[in-house]
Design a protein around this motif. Structure first.
Motif, PDB file in Angstrom:
ATOM      1  N   MET A  24       0.848  -1.215   0.000  1.00  0.00           N
ATOM      2  CA  MET A  24       0.000   0.000   0.000  1.00  0.00           C
ATOM      3  C   MET A  24       0.871   1.248   0.000  1.00  0.00           C
ATOM      4  O   MET A  24       1.871   1.294   0.691  1.00  0.00           O
ATOM      5  CB  MET A  24      -0.849   0.018   1.275  1.00  0.00           C
ATOM      6  CG  MET A  24      -2.065  -0.852   1.206  1.00  0.00           C
ATOM      7  SD  MET A  24      -3.282  -0.230   2.366  1.00  0.00           S
ATOM      8  CE  MET A  24      -4.770  -0.789   1.607  1.00  0.00           C
ATOM      9  N   ALA A  25       0.461   2.241  -0.737  1.00  0.00           N
ATOM     10  CA  ALA A  25       1.249   3.475  -0.780  1.00  0.00           C
ATOM     11  C   ALA A  25       0.716   4.448   0.258  1.00  0.00           C
ATOM     12  O   ALA A  25      -0.498   4.630   0.392  1.00  0.00           O
ATOM     13  CB  ALA A  25       1.159   4.076  -2.175  1.00  0.00           C
ATOM     14  N   VAL A  26       1.621   5.071   0.952  1.00  0.00           N
ATOM     15  CA  VAL A  26       1.206   6.064   1.943  1.00  0.00           C
ATOM     16  C   VAL A  26       0.826   7.336   1.205  1.00  0.00           C
ATOM     17  O   VAL A  26       1.633   7.890   0.448  1.00  0.00           O
ATOM     18  CB  VAL A  26       2.357   6.354   2.934  1.00  0.00           C
ATOM     19  CG1 VAL A  26       1.969   7.469   3.880  1.00  0.00           C
ATOM     20  CG2 VAL A  26       2.719   5.093   3.704  1.00  0.00           C
ATOM     21  N   VAL A  27      -0.405   7.800   1.410  1.00  0.00           N
ATOM     22  CA  VAL A  27      -0.817   9.038   0.741  1.00  0.00           C
ATOM     23  C   VAL A  27      -0.957  10.202   1.706  1.00  0.00           C
ATOM     24  O   VAL A  27      -1.088  11.352   1.295  1.00  0.00           O
ATOM     25  CB  VAL A  27      -2.116   8.854  -0.078  1.00  0.00           C
ATOM     26  CG1 VAL A  27      -1.933   7.835  -1.163  1.00  0.00           C
ATOM     27  CG2 VAL A  27      -3.279   8.471   0.821  1.00  0.00           C
ATOM     28  N   PHE A  28      -0.969   9.907   3.003  1.00  0.00           N
ATOM     29  CA  PHE A  28      -1.033  10.987   3.980  1.00  0.00           C
ATOM     30  C   PHE A  28      -0.274  10.554   5.222  1.00  0.00           C
ATOM     31  O   PHE A  28      -0.616   9.545   5.833  1.00  0.00           O
ATOM     32  CB  PHE A  28      -2.481  11.319   4.337  1.00  0.00           C
ATOM     33  CG  PHE A  28      -2.608  12.599   5.111  1.00  0.00           C
ATOM     34  CD1 PHE A  28      -2.265  12.652   6.460  1.00  0.00           C
ATOM     35  CD2 PHE A  28      -3.044  13.759   4.484  1.00  0.00           C
ATOM     36  CE1 PHE A  28      -2.374  13.845   7.173  1.00  0.00           C
ATOM     37  CE2 PHE A  28      -3.150  14.951   5.196  1.00  0.00           C
ATOM     38  CZ  PHE A  28      -2.813  14.991   6.535  1.00  0.00           C
ATOM     39  N   ASP A  29       0.747  11.314   5.592  1.00  0.00           N
ATOM     40  CA  ASP A  29       1.525  10.975   6.785  1.00  0.00           C
ATOM     41  C   ASP A  29       2.245  12.230   7.280  1.00  0.00           C
ATOM     42  O   ASP A  29       2.211  13.267   6.626  1.00  0.00           O
ATOM     43  CB  ASP A  29       2.534   9.873   6.456  1.00  0.00           C
ATOM     44  CG  ASP A  29       3.026   9.154   7.700  1.00  0.00           C
ATOM     45  OD1 ASP A  29       3.918   8.288   7.575  1.00  0.00           O
ATOM     46  OD2 ASP A  29       2.524   9.447   8.815  1.00  0.00           O
ATOM     47  N   ARG A  30       2.927  12.096   8.410  1.00  0.00           N
ATOM     48  CA  ARG A  30       3.689  13.221   8.962  1.00  0.00           C
ATOM     49  C   ARG A  30       4.717  13.684   7.929  1.00  0.00           C
ATOM     50  O   ARG A  30       5.510  12.901   7.428  1.00  0.00           O
ATOM     51  CB  ARG A  30       4.405  12.766  10.234  1.00  0.00           C
ATOM     52  CG  ARG A  30       5.317  13.809  10.870  1.00  0.00           C
ATOM     53  CD  ARG A  30       6.016  13.209  12.082  1.00  0.00           C
ATOM     54  NE  ARG A  30       5.065  12.938  13.141  1.00  0.00           N
ATOM     55  CZ  ARG A  30       4.738  13.796  14.120  1.00  0.00           C
ATOM     56  NH1 ARG A  30       5.299  14.985  14.168  1.00  0.00           N
ATOM     57  NH2 ARG A  30       3.859  13.460  15.044  1.00  0.00           N
ATOM     58  N   LYS A  51      -8.231   0.541  -2.587  1.00  0.00           N
ATOM     59  CA  LYS A  51      -8.432   0.082  -1.218  1.00  0.00           C
ATOM     60  C   LYS A  51      -7.756   1.102  -0.323  1.00  0.00           C
ATOM     61  O   LYS A  51      -6.671   1.600  -0.647  1.00  0.00           O
ATOM     62  CB  LYS A  51      -7.747  -1.287  -1.070  1.00  0.00           C
ATOM     63  CG  LYS A  51      -8.203  -2.051   0.165  1.00  0.00           C
ATOM     64  CD  LYS A  51      -7.823  -3.515   0.032  1.00  0.00           C
ATOM     65  CE  LYS A  51      -6.694  -3.818   1.012  1.00  0.00           C
ATOM     66  NZ  LYS A  51      -6.298  -5.233   0.995  1.00  0.00           N
ATOM     67  N   VAL A  52      -8.394   1.452   0.768  1.00  0.00           N
ATOM     68  CA  VAL A  52      -7.803   2.473   1.627  1.00  0.00           C
ATOM     69  C   VAL A  52      -7.691   1.962   3.052  1.00  0.00           C
ATOM     70  O   VAL A  52      -8.553   1.235   3.555  1.00  0.00           O
ATOM     71  CB  VAL A  52      -8.641   3.773   1.566  1.00  0.00           C
ATOM     72  CG1 VAL A  52     -10.021   3.580   2.193  1.00  0.00           C
ATOM     73  CG2 VAL A  52      -7.926   4.909   2.262  1.00  0.00           C
ATOM     74  N   ARG A  53      -6.569   2.299   3.704  1.00  0.00           N
ATOM     75  CA  ARG A  53      -6.390   1.947   5.120  1.00  0.00           C
ATOM     76  C   ARG A  53      -6.056   3.202   5.893  1.00  0.00           C
ATOM     77  O   ARG A  53      -5.078   3.906   5.587  1.00  0.00           O
ATOM     78  CB  ARG A  53      -5.274   0.923   5.276  1.00  0.00           C
ATOM     79  CG  ARG A  53      -5.060   0.536   6.753  1.00  0.00           C
ATOM     80  CD  ARG A  53      -4.251  -0.734   6.896  1.00  0.00           C
ATOM     81  NE  ARG A  53      -2.870  -0.542   6.511  1.00  0.00           N
ATOM     82  CZ  ARG A  53      -2.084  -1.526   6.048  1.00  0.00           C
ATOM     83  NH1 ARG A  53      -2.556  -2.747   5.890  1.00  0.00           N
ATOM     84  NH2 ARG A  53      -0.832  -1.273   5.715  1.00  0.00           N
ATOM     85  N   LYS A  81      -2.990   8.491   9.564  1.00  0.00           N
ATOM     86  CA  LYS A  81      -2.148   8.116   8.410  1.00  0.00           C
ATOM     87  C   LYS A  81      -3.052   7.396   7.422  1.00  0.00           C
ATOM     88  O   LYS A  81      -3.896   6.592   7.815  1.00  0.00           O
ATOM     89  CB  LYS A  81      -1.021   7.199   8.882  1.00  0.00           C
ATOM     90  CG  LYS A  81      -0.153   6.626   7.779  1.00  0.00           C
ATOM     91  CD  LYS A  81       1.100   6.010   8.403  1.00  0.00           C
ATOM     92  CE  LYS A  81       1.548   4.757   7.678  1.00  0.00           C
ATOM     93  NZ  LYS A  81       2.748   4.179   8.280  1.00  0.00           N
ATOM     94  N   ILE A  82      -2.887   7.725   6.151  1.00  0.00           N
ATOM     95  CA  ILE A  82      -3.743   7.107   5.135  1.00  0.00           C
ATOM     96  C   ILE A  82      -2.882   6.403   4.095  1.00  0.00           C
ATOM     97  O   ILE A  82      -1.930   6.976   3.579  1.00  0.00           O
ATOM     98  CB  ILE A  82      -4.624   8.159   4.430  1.00  0.00           C
ATOM     99  CG1 ILE A  82      -5.463   8.936   5.462  1.00  0.00           C
ATOM    100  CG2 ILE A  82      -5.546   7.489   3.402  1.00  0.00           C
ATOM    101  CD1 ILE A  82      -6.292  10.048   4.875  1.00  0.00           C
ATOM    102  N   GLU A  83      -3.270   5.152   3.823  1.00  0.00           N
ATOM    103  CA  GLU A  83      -2.574   4.398   2.782  1.00  0.00           C
ATOM    104  C   GLU A  83      -3.598   3.953   1.737  1.00  0.00           C
ATOM    105  O   GLU A  83      -4.743   3.645   2.073  1.00  0.00           O
ATOM    106  CB  GLU A  83      -1.891   3.161   3.386  1.00  0.00           C
ATOM    107  CG  GLU A  83      -0.768   3.514   4.345  1.00  0.00           C
ATOM    108  CD  GLU A  83      -0.415   2.370   5.254  1.00  0.00           C
ATOM    109  OE1 GLU A  83      -1.148   2.116   6.238  1.00  0.00           O
ATOM    110  OE2 GLU A  83       0.594   1.703   4.993  1.00  0.00           O
ATOM    111  N   LYS A  84      -3.173   3.954   0.482  1.00  0.00           N
ATOM    112  CA  LYS A  84      -4.094   3.547  -0.595  1.00  0.00           C
ATOM    113  C   LYS A  84      -3.412   2.531  -1.498  1.00  0.00           C
ATOM    114  O   LYS A  84      -2.191   2.531  -1.668  1.00  0.00           O
ATOM    115  CB  LYS A  84      -4.486   4.771  -1.427  1.00  0.00           C
ATOM    116  CG  LYS A  84      -5.656   5.540  -0.853  1.00  0.00           C
ATOM    117  CD  LYS A  84      -6.224   6.556  -1.841  1.00  0.00           C
ATOM    118  CE  LYS A  84      -7.400   7.282  -1.185  1.00  0.00           C
ATOM    119  NZ  LYS A  84      -7.654   8.575  -1.746  1.00  0.00           N
ATOM    120  N   GLU A  85      -4.252   1.686  -2.087  1.00  0.00           N
ATOM    121  CA  GLU A  85      -3.726   0.697  -3.035  1.00  0.00           C
ATOM    122  C   GLU A  85      -4.708   0.587  -4.182  1.00  0.00           C
ATOM    123  O   GLU A  85      -5.909   0.456  -3.955  1.00  0.00           O
ATOM    124  CB  GLU A  85      -3.584  -0.651  -2.325  1.00  0.00           C
ATOM    125  CG  GLU A  85      -2.919  -1.722  -3.154  1.00  0.00           C
ATOM    126  CD  GLU A  85      -2.994  -3.055  -2.421  1.00  0.00           C
ATOM    127  OE1 GLU A  85      -2.361  -3.171  -1.345  1.00  0.00           O
ATOM    128  OE2 GLU A  85      -3.714  -3.944  -2.890  1.00  0.00           O
TER     129      GLU A  85
END
Lengths: 351, 248, 73
Positions: free
Chosen positions: B1-7, C3-5, C66-70
């Motif tokens: 999964m790619a991080v799209v929002f983080d610190r 997909k989002v986490r 924190k948001i992760e997407k795939e």
């Protein structure tokens, strides 16, 4: 060259390329001179909106590790005190020039030496000191400005050049010597952008935890003790056998020398002790210069400020008397001579 | 999964000390995101104010200088004039910028200093416990205007963007808000535009961000959003007050 | 389709509820328990309904989210 302008040229010869200031009589010729000279050599002259803004610009510039200077006269120096306290507390180097005028308040524009307390007792809030250098000739202005930058960077502390309106206006020959720079001093603490450095540099004087502020203050104390033991400067004139020693600094010391010459012609053994560093005060040198003395006459253009340091230094060993002129009035050599004569008779001087 | 929002990288790991619902945290994050996205972290010097954000130097992972109250624009000038290749920003509140520091901000803008100023307007003095600010609204109760600010006694709030817009040296002036996601995004865009202009050497930029101080407004964080939307924005309209296109 | 986490770092949360207020799906609630700072942290109660709009993260002043997407082919 004129005293005020020599300050500027000496700063340039010491590698200073940045000046932030504000006009005030009797030092405006210095910013005017630098507004012409600094752009010629790729430096920056910026006239700030106030003396307060100017000292804060100096703070920002000093934080980046460059040689930087500001100047003002008495009321403007009062305005700078908070900024100077920040510079000392953050341990940054810089030069602050005070060309003293009559006070208090708006006062006058004629010379005075009534900012001695302000200069030598920190000046702003908190436990800190400025290294204070008092030139007595145009040549000495050039020498002390150059030395001042070195001292400022060696100890990471602000340095004050304390002059007066007369000195600023005097025209005398001057030799600037070799050019110097701040390149040999460590600047790894400077805020210049991380540029690959792992940890960011922070220039700050805030330590909210008292334990931490105590440690910081003790570090400053250590520094000041080192400066006191190593950096005092003074000049003695005919003090070896002098019964009456005149203690004076800056222009007043030059006039006192004439008075001492007049006294010697009358057979009175007099001499002049001239501190060059007003902080740290040259206590040892004063005591050495008064080995044969029966009394010390302190002469200042004030109601008596350095006289306290003279008394502290001598620690009760000798009587200390004071003669001063205020309001911009300058003591004459004759008047000082009359005081020397009076003291010589009072303390049993042999004619 | 790619991080799209983080610190963002330009923030340290330090936990913010700000009150729950204080918008400093949002604005710090936006500034840091912009520094990351424009690749400026390594050459930035931040100037911290006196106010709640006095510890900004603990949060931004860039070289920082703590300025005396109100003097940040002068300190920023000192840095930028000696190191023109650095990106310099100051981060200031109502007291710092619009009260004691009014001369410094006006003159920095007048001189068109190539710096970026983030002005956090929450209409009150936060750090010192909720006193009246130059931006406090008429009728707003604070610890030094306990009956509500009266214009007969203390005049009217100062509109900083409008004031600075009269200066030809001010290149980009924008007022934004962070009371909802759309406005948070618009604030970020304004901040990004401001920093981009500094990179291009275009002059003085300031972003005034209407923010909440739930603690001293005596409101819950969500309730405080309404005070921004209904009361603050009424007096302090959002928008662009100077744009680089018209500045020259 | 993606997909989002979304992860909430509960120890950073100060219970301000700005995320809950911003969530268009109404799937953020404040927990019954408290964290080490004494606040009720926000939590995602229906992760399967999350569309990954990011409004919660935009509003959070404390970098809790924190948001992760795939991308799913």
């Amino acid at each position: 060259m004129k005293g005020n302008e020599v300050i500027g040229e000496a700063a340039i010869k010491a590698g200073c390329r940045y000046f932030f200031g504000y006009p005030i009589t009797p030092q405006s010729e210095l910013p005017e001179y630098l507004s012409r000279r600094l752009p010629e050599i790729g430096g920056v002259y910026l006239q700030a909106e106030s003396e307060v803004a100017a000292i804060n610009m100096v703070y920002g510039a000093a934080a980046t590790g460059v040689r930087v200077m500001t100047s003002s006269s008495s009321p403007g120096i009062s305005l700078k005190q908070e900024g100077i306290s920040y510079i000392a507390g953050s341990e940054l180097p810089c030069i602050i020039v005070n060309i003293m005028r009559g006070g208090p308040g708006l006062g006058g524009i004629q010379p005075s030496q009534s900012d001695y307390f302000q200069a030598t007792r920190g000046g702003g809030h908190g436990d800190y000191y400025l290294i204070v250098l008092a030139p007595a000739s145009v040549q000495e202005i050039a020498d002390l400005v150059k030395k001042g930058f070195d001292l400022a960077e060696k100890y990471r502390n602000p340095v004050m050049i304390l002059g007066d309106g007369m000195l600023g206006q005097m025209m005398e020959p001057v030799d600037f010597g070799v050019e110097t720079s701040g390149d040999s001093f460590d600047k790894s603490w400077a805020t210049t952008g991380k540029n690959g450095r792992k940890k960011s540099n922070i220039v700050n004087s805030l330590y909210l935890k008292p334990e931490e502020l105590e440690v910081h203050n003790r570090e400053l104390e250590k520094k000041y003790l080192e400066i006191k033991s190593k950096e005092t400067m003074a000049e003695s004139y005919l003090t070896k056998d002098a019964e009456i020693v005149v203690a004076a600094y800056g222009m007043t010391a030059r006039i006192a020398k004439s008075a001492v010459d007049m006294a010697r012609e009358e057979g009175i053994r007099a001499g002049v002790f001239r501190p060059i560093t007003l902080w740290p005060y040259p206590e040892k040198e004063l005591n050495a210069a008064t080995v044969s003395a029966k009394g010390v006459l302190t002469v200042e253009m004030s109601l008596g400020q350095m006289v306290e340091d003279v008394k502290l230094s001598l620690n009760g060993r000798l009587p200390v008397e004071f003669y001063g002129r205020v309001g911009g009035m300058v003591p004459t050599a004759r008047a000082i001579f009359e005081e020397i004569k009076r003291m010589s008779e009072k303390f049993g001087g042999v004619k | 999964m790619a991080v799209v929002f983080d610190r963002p990288k330009s923030l340290t790991d330090a936990k913010f000390h700000y009150c729950p619902g204080c918008h400093h945290g949002i604005i710090h994050r936006l500034v840091a995101e912009v520094l990351d996205e424009l690749g400026l972290q390594d050459r930035t010097v931040g100037i911290a104010p006196v106010g709640c954000a006095v510890f900004a130097y603990d949060y931004f992972d860039v070289d920082c200088i703590e300025a005396a109250h109100g003097r940040a624009p002068a300190v920023a000038t000192g840095v930028k004039r000696t190191r023109p290749d650095t990106i310099v920003f100051s981060y200031q509140g109502d007291g710092d910028l619009a009260s004691i520091g009014m001369a410094e901000i006006v003159h920095a803008a007048a001189r068109s200093e190539n710096i970026t100023v983030i002005f956090v307007n929450n209409a009150i003095y936060g750090m010192t416990g909720g006193q009246m600010a130059p931006t406090t609204l008429i009728g707003q109760k604070t610890t030094t205007s306990p009956l509500g600010r009266k214009s007969e006694l203390t005049g009217y709030p100062i509109k900083v963007c409008e004031l600075l817009a009269t200066l030809p040296g001010a290149t980009y002036l924008a007022r934004t808000s962070v009371h909802d996601p759309k406005n948070v995004r618009q604030t970020k865009e304004a901040i990004k535009k401001a920093f981009q202009l500094q990179v291009e050497g275009k002059g003085f930029s300031l972003v005034e961000v209407l923010s909440a101080c739930p603690t001293n407004w005596h409101m819950k964080p969500v309730q405080a959003l309404d005070f921004i939307k209904n009361d603050m924005m009424d007096y302090f309209p959002l928008g662009q007050f100077k744009s680089p296109e018209e500045a020259k | 389709m993606s997909k989002v986490r979304v992860t909430f770092n509960e120890e950073l949360c100060k219970g301000c509820e700005l995320c809950k207020n911003a969530c268009p799906k109404g799937i953020i609630e404040m927990a019954g328990y408290i964290n080490a700072m004494g606040y009720h942290p926000a939590k995602l109660v229906n992760p399967q309904e999350c569309v990954g709009c990011g409004f919660c993260a935009l509003m959070c002043p404390d970098l809790v989210i924190k948001i992760e997407k795939e991308e799913i082919k």
